[in-house]
Design an enzyme around this catalytic site. Sequence first.
Site, PDB file in Angstrom:
ATOM      1  N   CYS A 136      44.979  37.053  -5.676  1.00  0.00           N
ATOM      2  CA  CYS A 136      45.859  37.166  -6.837  1.00  0.00           C
ATOM      3  C   CYS A 136      45.045  37.575  -8.065  1.00  0.00           C
ATOM      4  CB  CYS A 136      46.541  35.806  -7.057  1.00  0.00           C
ATOM      5  SG  CYS A 136      47.473  35.698  -8.582  1.00  0.00           S
ATOM      6  N   CYS A 139      45.705  35.583 -11.213  1.00  0.00           N
ATOM      7  CA  CYS A 139      45.171  34.206 -11.240  1.00  0.00           C
ATOM      8  C   CYS A 139      43.652  34.203 -11.365  1.00  0.00           C
ATOM      9  CB  CYS A 139      45.516  33.456  -9.964  1.00  0.00           C
ATOM     10  SG  CYS A 139      47.097  33.850  -9.256  1.00  0.00           S
ATOM     11  N   ASP A 140      42.973  35.075 -10.639  1.00  0.00           N
ATOM     12  CA  ASP A 140      41.517  34.963 -10.515  1.00  0.00           C
ATOM     13  C   ASP A 140      40.743  36.105 -11.161  1.00  0.00           C
ATOM     14  OD1 ASP A 140      41.755  32.605  -8.993  1.00  0.00           O
ATOM     15  OD2 ASP A 140      42.242  33.796  -7.222  1.00  0.00           O
TER      16      ASP A 140
END
Length: 309
Positions: A136, A139-140
Amino acid sequence: MSKTHVYDMIIVGGGPGGYTAAIYAASAGLDTLVLEKLSAGGQMALSEEINNYPGFEEGVDGYTLAEKMQRQAERFGARTVYAEVERMELAAEPKVLETGEGVFHARTVALATGAGPRELGLADEAELVGRGVAYCAACDGMRYRGKTVVVVGGGNSAAGDALALSRIAEKVILVHRRDKLRATKAYDRPLSQAGNIEFRWNSAVVELLHGDKLSGVRLRDVNTGEETELACDGVFISVGRKPATELVKGQLELDKNGYIAADETTKTSLPGVYAVGDVRTKALRQVVTAMADGAAAVHMAEEYLAGGE
Ligand code: NAP
């Protein structure tokens, strides 16, 4: 002995499809419960910016949108219990849902469990999550500021992830097993204008190179078989999604890709059970299409509760 409480509708999964079902069900006067294992929003909550959701001309972040949907459902009286469903008896009357927080019963069930990332299935892939392997970008991605990252895949997710990462990382290398993307043409220009995105066509990642953390990937040319090593700090795997249908296998009909077989009515192979959003067979998995399913499921459930099919 206290009598078992039976909800009119239990919704499993609190993404946009699930909370739309909750809004429609509760506002129609149905006794409604949402079972959500983490927090509202599902995959949508991981999107930093949703630009195609009508009514928000400047875009909206997925987490905010999810919170608003949850509050809207609660305003009509829907309840949320944060619990992971462990087992379901969907053919039973009433239907039984066992969770870590107790057992719940309902006349109808809307399954809005969504889909999660598909893995490449490489050796050590699971062990390297958080140490160079990610699924993701939203997200990261921030962990890779100024670094070199590989994005694997050729669909809309891979194109979107490559673009998002190009604003953070120093260099992005998009690895795809074909000679062109299947993503929508709208990505072509921004991808070529980014200036720091390279493409490795006709290439498959066959090995994750690592010590303690990822140091690179081994690529194989799918036409010649030639293998090369590519140094990188992170690899984002964007090769599609797989539906969260483990709990319903053997109870509901699934399609050949493992999604719950249901058309736009959201009716499944069992009466009183509906499949909402990314978890069902459909052509386009988007926030708005999941929401449409939520509304349809409640319409069908109302007919069923009134004695119809
Ligand atoms: P997708 O469209 O199914 O694309 C998956 C890509 O990964 C394909 O290019 C596929 O290659 C490749 N792939 C699959 N398995 C692989 C493997 N084992 N090794 C290497 N490559 C592999 O999936 P998606 O991009 O995640 O999109 C999912 C859905 O969400 C789609 O309906 C998409 O339109 C939607 N979506 C929309 C947006 C948007 O509207 N902006 C953004 C993200 C997602 P092949 O091409 O060879 O099959």
